[in-house]
Scaffold this motif. Structure first.
Motif, PDB file in Angstrom:
ATOM      1  N   ASP A 139       0.296  -1.135   0.459  1.00 42.45           N
ATOM      2  CA  ASP A 139       0.038  -0.223  -0.396  1.00 42.45           C
ATOM      3  C   ASP A 139       0.979   1.597  -0.154  1.00 42.45           C
ATOM      4  OD1 ASP A 139      -2.278  -1.264   0.197  1.00 42.45           O
ATOM      5  OD2 ASP A 139      -2.622  -1.209   2.212  1.00 42.45           O
ATOM      6  N   LYS A 140       2.375   1.312   0.763  1.00 45.04           N
ATOM      7  CA  LYS A 140       2.521   2.236   0.771  1.00 45.04           C
ATOM      8  C   LYS A 140       3.090   2.785  -0.673  1.00 45.04           C
ATOM      9  CE  LYS A 140       7.863   3.669   2.119  1.00 45.04           C
ATOM     10  NZ  LYS A 140       8.833   3.511   3.502  1.00 45.04           N
ATOM     11  N   CYS A 141       3.799   1.405  -1.645  1.00 44.53           N
ATOM     12  CA  CYS A 141       4.502   2.493  -3.367  1.00 44.53           C
ATOM     13  C   CYS A 141       3.067   2.733  -3.852  1.00 44.53           C
ATOM     14  CB  CYS A 141       5.339   0.215  -3.465  1.00 44.53           C
ATOM     15  SG  CYS A 141       6.343   0.605  -1.878  1.00 44.53           S
ATOM     16  N   ALA A 142       1.592   1.864  -4.070  1.00 44.73           N
ATOM     17  CA  ALA A 142       0.561   1.898  -4.187  1.00 44.73           C
ATOM     18  C   ALA A 142       0.229   3.467  -3.584  1.00 44.73           C
ATOM     19  CB  ALA A 142      -0.812   1.289  -4.052  1.00 44.73           C
ATOM     20  N   ARG A 143       1.074   3.876  -2.787  1.00 42.49           N
ATOM     21  CA  ARG A 143      -0.028   5.120  -2.630  1.00 42.49           C
ATOM     22  C   ARG A 143      -1.063   5.589  -1.839  1.00 42.49           C
ATOM     23  NH1 ARG A 143       2.838   6.939  -8.053  1.00 42.49           N
ATOM     24  NH2 ARG A 143       1.624   5.656  -8.279  1.00 42.49           N
ATOM     25  N   VAL A 144      -1.379   4.377  -1.198  1.00 39.07           N
ATOM     26  CA  VAL A 144      -2.939   4.266  -0.328  1.00 39.07           C
ATOM     27  C   VAL A 144      -2.496   4.140   0.889  1.00 39.07           C
ATOM     28  CG1 VAL A 144      -3.745   3.810  -2.703  1.00 39.07           C
ATOM     29  CG2 VAL A 144      -3.313   1.701  -1.698  1.00 39.07           C
ATOM     30  N   GLY A 145      -1.397   4.169   1.224  1.00 35.40           N
ATOM     31  CA  GLY A 145      -1.582   3.707   2.960  1.00 35.40           C
ATOM     32  C   GLY A 145      -1.017   4.701   3.863  1.00 35.40           C
ATOM     33  N   ILE A 146      -1.395   4.149   4.785  1.00 42.39           N
ATOM     34  CA  ILE A 146      -1.939   5.581   5.710  1.00 42.39           C
ATOM     35  C   ILE A 146      -0.427   5.258   6.733  1.00 42.39           C
ATOM     36  CG2 ILE A 146      -3.031   5.673   8.153  1.00 42.39           C
ATOM     37  CD1 ILE A 146      -4.726   5.616   5.730  1.00 42.39           C
ATOM     38  N   ARG A 147      -0.003   7.009   6.973  1.00 41.45           N
ATOM     39  CA  ARG A 147       1.462   6.784   7.267  1.00 41.45           C
ATOM     40  C   ARG A 147       1.112   7.388   9.089  1.00 41.45           C
ATOM     41  NH1 ARG A 147       5.265   9.615   3.867  1.00 41.45           N
ATOM     42  NH2 ARG A 147       4.363  12.125   4.173  1.00 41.45           N
ATOM     43  N   VAL A 148       1.949   7.237  10.231  1.00 39.17           N
ATOM     44  CA  VAL A 148       1.144   8.117  10.964  1.00 39.17           C
ATOM     45  C   VAL A 148       0.966   9.248  11.418  1.00 39.17           C
ATOM     46  CG1 VAL A 148       2.960   8.685  13.258  1.00 39.17           C
ATOM     47  CG2 VAL A 148       3.094   6.143  12.572  1.00 39.17           C
ATOM     48  N   GLY A 149       1.480  10.478   9.960  1.00 37.55           N
ATOM     49  CA  GLY A 149       0.535  11.813  10.494  1.00 37.55           C
ATOM     50  C   GLY A 149      -0.929  11.621   9.829  1.00 37.55           C
ATOM     51  N   ASP A 150      -0.935  10.805   9.561  1.00 38.52           N
ATOM     52  CA  ASP A 150      -2.223  11.001   9.035  1.00 38.52           C
ATOM     53  C   ASP A 150      -3.785  10.640  10.214  1.00 38.52           C
ATOM     54  OD1 ASP A 150      -2.207  11.164   6.463  1.00 38.52           O
ATOM     55  OD2 ASP A 150      -1.429   8.795   6.245  1.00 38.52           O
ATOM     56  N   LEU A 157      -8.624  11.146   8.262  1.00 36.19           N
ATOM     57  CA  LEU A 157      -8.261   9.548   8.453  1.00 36.19           C
ATOM     58  C   LEU A 157      -9.380   9.240   7.666  1.00 36.19           C
ATOM     59  CD1 LEU A 157      -6.280   8.095   9.520  1.00 36.19           C
ATOM     60  CD2 LEU A 157      -7.470   8.386  11.670  1.00 36.19           C
ATOM     61  N   ALA A 158     -10.715   8.891   7.925  1.00 38.75           N
ATOM     62  CA  ALA A 158     -11.837   8.503   7.751  1.00 38.75           C
ATOM     63  C   ALA A 158     -12.077   7.732   6.451  1.00 38.75           C
ATOM     64  CB  ALA A 158     -13.175   8.683   8.545  1.00 38.75           C
ATOM     65  N   GLU A 159     -12.051   8.901   5.604  1.00 41.47           N
ATOM     66  CA  GLU A 159     -11.735   9.120   4.288  1.00 41.47           C
ATOM     67  C   GLU A 159     -10.885   8.106   3.600  1.00 41.47           C
ATOM     68  OE1 GLU A 159     -12.008  12.607   2.783  1.00 41.47           O
ATOM     69  OE2 GLU A 159     -11.291  11.927   0.696  1.00 41.47           O
ATOM     70  N   LYS A 160      -9.128   8.440   4.274  1.00 39.32           N
ATOM     71  CA  LYS A 160      -7.699   7.515   3.753  1.00 39.32           C
ATOM     72  C   LYS A 160      -8.499   6.147   3.852  1.00 39.32           C
ATOM     73  CE  LYS A 160      -5.065  10.654   4.154  1.00 39.32           C
ATOM     74  NZ  LYS A 160      -3.641  11.875   4.089  1.00 39.32           N
ATOM     75  N   ILE A 161      -9.374   5.333   4.934  1.00 41.63           N
ATOM     76  CA  ILE A 161      -8.785   4.630   5.823  1.00 41.63           C
ATOM     77  C   ILE A 161     -10.585   3.565   4.562  1.00 41.63           C
ATOM     78  CG2 ILE A 161      -9.572   2.991   7.898  1.00 41.63           C
ATOM     79  CD1 ILE A 161      -8.015   4.528   8.882  1.00 41.63           C
ATOM     80  N   GLY A 162     -11.604   4.015   4.504  1.00 40.19           N
ATOM     81  CA  GLY A 162     -12.689   3.978   3.225  1.00 40.19           C
ATOM     82  C   GLY A 162     -11.919   3.668   2.288  1.00 40.19           C
ATOM     83  N   SER A 163     -11.486   4.998   1.643  1.00 43.25           N
ATOM     84  CA  SER A 163     -11.150   3.996   0.187  1.00 43.25           C
ATOM     85  C   SER A 163      -9.992   3.204   0.102  1.00 43.25           C
ATOM     86  CB  SER A 163     -10.224   5.865  -0.145  1.00 43.25           C
ATOM     87  OG  SER A 163      -9.473   5.523  -0.374  1.00 43.25           O
ATOM     88  N   LEU A 164      -8.892   2.614   1.387  1.00 44.05           N
ATOM     89  CA  LEU A 164      -8.300   1.583   1.179  1.00 44.05           C
ATOM     90  C   LEU A 164      -9.079   0.690   1.309  1.00 44.05           C
ATOM     91  CD1 LEU A 164      -5.190   0.178   1.608  1.00 44.05           C
ATOM     92  CD2 LEU A 164      -5.890   1.099   3.938  1.00 44.05           C
ATOM     93  N   CYS A 165      -9.455   0.336   2.498  1.00 41.13           N
ATOM     94  CA  CYS A 165     -10.548  -0.429   2.500  1.00 41.13           C
ATOM     95  C   CYS A 165     -11.120  -1.169   1.295  1.00 41.13           C
ATOM     96  CB  CYS A 165     -11.762  -0.678   3.564  1.00 41.13           C
ATOM     97  SG  CYS A 165     -10.775  -1.117   5.533  1.00 41.13           S
ATOM     98  N   GLY A 166     -12.074  -0.263   0.417  1.00 39.17           N
ATOM     99  CA  GLY A 166     -13.222  -0.160  -0.386  1.00 39.17           C
ATOM    100  C   GLY A 166     -11.837  -1.423  -1.110  1.00 39.17           C
ATOM    101  N   THR A 167     -10.323  -0.354  -1.956  1.00 32.83           N
ATOM    102  CA  THR A 167     -10.104  -1.224  -2.841  1.00 32.83           C
ATOM    103  C   THR A 167      -9.438  -2.602  -2.308  1.00 32.83           C
ATOM    104  OG1 THR A 167      -8.529   0.328  -2.619  1.00 32.83           O
ATOM    105  CG2 THR A 167      -7.348  -1.169  -4.279  1.00 32.83           C
ATOM    106  N   TYR A 168      -9.617  -3.202  -1.089  1.00 36.41           N
ATOM    107  CA  TYR A 168      -9.700  -4.469  -0.964  1.00 36.41           C
ATOM    108  C   TYR A 168     -11.004  -5.423  -1.417  1.00 36.41           C
ATOM    109  CZ  TYR A 168      -4.709  -4.462   1.088  1.00 36.41           C
ATOM    110  OH  TYR A 168      -3.528  -4.312   0.798  1.00 36.41           O
ATOM    111  N   ARG A 169     -11.700  -4.846  -0.817  1.00 31.92           N
ATOM    112  CA  ARG A 169     -13.422  -5.076  -0.569  1.00 31.92           C
ATOM    113  C   ARG A 169     -13.601  -5.680  -2.160  1.00 31.92           C
ATOM    114  NH1 ARG A 169     -16.337  -1.686   1.746  1.00 31.92           N
ATOM    115  NH2 ARG A 169     -16.528  -0.282  -0.649  1.00 31.92           N
ATOM    116  N   ASP A 170     -13.270  -4.934  -3.285  1.00 35.57           N
ATOM    117  CA  ASP A 170     -13.339  -4.989  -4.841  1.00 35.57           C
ATOM    118  C   ASP A 170     -12.191  -6.654  -5.363  1.00 35.57           C
ATOM    119  OD1 ASP A 170     -14.619  -3.121  -4.603  1.00 35.57           O
ATOM    120  OD2 ASP A 170     -13.480  -1.626  -5.568  1.00 35.57           O
ATOM    121  N   LEU A 171     -10.885  -6.349  -4.457  1.00 40.46           N
ATOM    122  CA  LEU A 171     -10.720  -7.118  -4.328  1.00 40.46           C
ATOM    123  C   LEU A 171     -10.236  -8.975  -4.643  1.00 40.46           C
ATOM    124  CD1 LEU A 171      -6.746  -6.075  -4.711  1.00 40.46           C
ATOM    125  CD2 LEU A 171      -7.522  -7.122  -6.297  1.00 40.46           C
TER     126      LEU A 171
END
Ligand code: IMP
Length: 422
Positions: A139-150, A157-171
Motif C-alpha cells: 500500500d505504501k508503494c501504491a500510494r494508498v497507505g496510512i501514515r502515522v501523520g494521518d 483519516l476516515a476517508e483515507k481508510i474508507g478508500s483503502l478498505c474499498g480497494t481490498y473489498r473489490d479485490l
C-alpha cells in the motif's frame, strides 16, 4: 565515530539485537529503519530477556534517544505493548522515543489480507510472520497507505481508510476482509500514544549528525531476505541492507561511516525458501537446541545450516561492510564435526559468490570443506584465548567478508562479548 549501521548478513536472526546493544553503550541516538514487528531483537540485560519488535534496542541503555524511522511499518498495538513492558521493567521511554510521522501504519486489514494471500499461495507460500508487513509495504508503494501523520488528522483519516478498505473489498470479494470501522477504531484507539511520540524523526536525526552525536542505525532481518537482493520471492518486503537503512532513517548514505555486518557462525532460516547448506541430523537438532533457534516473533523452529562463506562474501560486497561481528561462535563448541561451505559448483564451474537469484541458486551445489572443532568458549573475553580452531574459523569468515573483525559474541548475556581493538 559518527554514524554506525548494523546489518544482518544472512537470513535474519544473526543476533543483531545484542550487537546493537553493545554499540549503544556510549551512543546518543539509536534508529530502527525498516521492517516492522516481523523483527524480534533479543537482548539479555541483568539476566532479563527483552524481545523488542519495534522499539530500537537502544532503549535498554539509559539516555539513548530512540527513533522509529520513516522506513518502518508500525503495528501500533505491538508498539504500545512494548512501551508498557519497557516501563514495567523500570526503564523510561517518555521523551526518549520518537516515531516518524512518515512511517506507515500496519492496519488490521493488512494482516487479514496477508492471511488470505498466504492461503491462496498453497504450497508456494512464503511462510511470513503474519504481521501484515507485505500488504502494508504494498500500500505504501501504491500510494494508498496510512501514515502515522494521518492519525494526527482525524478529519481526513476516515476517508483515507474508507478508500483503502474499498480497494481490498473489490479485490477479495469472495472473502470477508476487514471493515472501515475496525481499521478506523484501531487507529483512533492508539491516537493518544501517537500524539505523544510522533514527530519529525528524520530532522532530529540529521541535526544529531550535524552536532557530532554518536548514532546507531539498527537493521532488521538479514540481507538474504532483502526484497531486491535476497532469495526472491522468499524475502521480506523491505530493503534490509545499507541502502534501506539510510533511506528508512532519512539520512544521506555518505553520512554512514561504519558499516558493521553481523554474521552468525552458522546459518539459520525461518519461513519458506531455500537454505542450500541445511545441516544433516543429528547436527541440525543439536545446533537448534544449543542455539535456541526458535523464532523470537513467531516461536517457529528455525532450519539450521552450515556457515555459507559465499553468502557472507556476497552480503559484505553489496553493503560495503567495513567490519564484522561474529555471533554465537559458542553454539558450535563441542560439535563432533564441522564444515564450511566455500562456494558452489554451478554449470561445471566453482563460484565463490552467492547467487541471489533462485533461477541460478536452484542449480548450485554447495562445496564444503571440513573444519576442526573446538571446546567451550563461553567464558572467554580475549580473542587471543580462543582455541586455534575457533580462531581459524573466524579468520575464514574475515577472508570472505574482506574487512576487519570488530566483535565476537560467545553467549547470550551482555558480558559474553569479545571486543577486538579498532
Ligand atoms: P514477512 O517479513 O513477515 O513478510 O516474512 C517474509 C519472510 O521473511 C519469511 O520467510 C519470514 O520468516 C522472514 N522474516 C521476516 N522477518 C524476519 C526476522 O526478523 N528474522 C528472520 N526471518 C524473518
Amino acid at each position: 565515530m559518527g554514524v554506525t549501521a548494523v546489518i544482518g548478513l544472512q537470513w535474519g536472526d544473526e543476533g543483531k539485537g545484542k550487537v546493537v546493544d553493545a554499540f549503544c553503550q556510549g551512543a546518543d541516538v539509536a534508529v530502527r529503519c525498516q521492517g516492522g514487528a516481523n523483527a524480534g531483537h533479543t537482548v539479555v540485560v541483568d539476566g532479563k530477556r527483552f524481545i523488542l519488535h519495534l522499539v530500537p534496542s537502544g532503549i535498554l541503555t539509559e539516555n539513548v534517544i530512540c527513533l522509529v524511522g520513516n522506513g518502518v511499518v508500525v503495528d501500533l498495538e505491538v508498539l504500545r505493548g512494548e512501551i508498557e513492558e519497557i516501563g514495567r521493567a523500570g526503564l523510561k521511554t517518555s521523551g526518549r522515543l520518537v516515531l516518524s510521522t512518515k512511517a506507515h501504519v500496519v492496519l488490521p486489514i493488512h494482516k487479514r489480507v496477508e492471511a488470505i494471500q498466504e492461503q491462496k499461495r498453497g504450497d508456494r507460500k512464503i511462510g511470513t510472520t503474519k504481521r501484515g508487513i507485505g500488504p502494508c509495504y504494498s500500500d505504501k508503494c501504491a500510494r494508498v497507505g496510512i501514515r502515522v501523520g494521518d492519525i494526527l488528522e482525524p478529519s481526513t483519516l476516515a476517508e483515507k481508510i474508507g478508500s483503502l478498505c474499498g480497494t481490498y473489498r473489490d479485490l477479495h470479494n469472495d472473502q470477508p476482509v476487514s471493515s472501515i470501522d475496525e481499521n478506523l477504531e484501531h487507529c483512533l484507539r492508539h491516537s493518544d500514544m501517537v500524539k505523544e511520540i510522533a514527530g519529525d524523526a528524520g530532522s532530529l536525526l540529521r541535526r544529531s549528525v550535524s552536532d557530532g552525536k554518536e548514532i546507531i542505525l539498527e537493521g532488521s532481518q538479514g540481507f538474504l531476505l532483502d526484497v531486491d537482493h535476497g532469495t526472491y520471492p522468499y524475502v521480506t518486503s523491505s530493503s534490509t541492507g545499507i541502502h534501506g537503512l539510510a533511506n528508512g532513517a532519512g539520512l544521506a548514505p555518505t553520512e554512514i561511516g561504519r558499516i558493521v555486518g553481523v554474521a552468525k557462525a552458522y546459518t539459520t532460516r525461518v519461513g519458506a525458501g531455500p537454505l542450500p547448506t541445511l545441516m544433516e541430523e543429528p547436527f541440525q537438532t543439536e545446533v537448534r537446541e544449543r542455539g535456541k533457534e526458535y523464532g523470537a516473533t513467531t516461536g517457529r523452529p528455525r532450519r539450521c545450516g552450515w556457515l555459507d562463506l559465499s553468502a557472507i562474501r556476497y552480503a559484505c560486497a553489496l553493503n560495503g561492510v567495513t567490519s564484522l561481528a561474529v555471533t554465537k561462535l559458542d553454539t558450535l563448541s563441542g560439535l563432533e564435526e564441522l564444515k564450511l561451505c566455500e562456494g558452489y559448483d554451478y554449470g561445471g564451474n566453482f563460484v565463490n559468490a552467492f547467487a541471489g537469484d533462485l533461477h541460478i541458486l536452484k542449480d548450485c551445489t554447495p562445496r564444503y570443506v571440513a573444519h576442526p572443532t573446538w571446546g567451550e568458549i563461553g567464558n572467554l573475553t580475549d580473542s587471543k584465548d580462543l582455541p586455534v580452531a575457533a580462531s581459524r574459523y573466524v579468520e575464514r569468515m574475515l577472508e570472505a567478508a574482506a574487512c576487519r573483525l570488530e566483535l565476537i559474541s560467545v553467549g547470550p548475556s551482555r558480558e559474553q562479548l569479545i571486543r577486538v581493538g579498532r
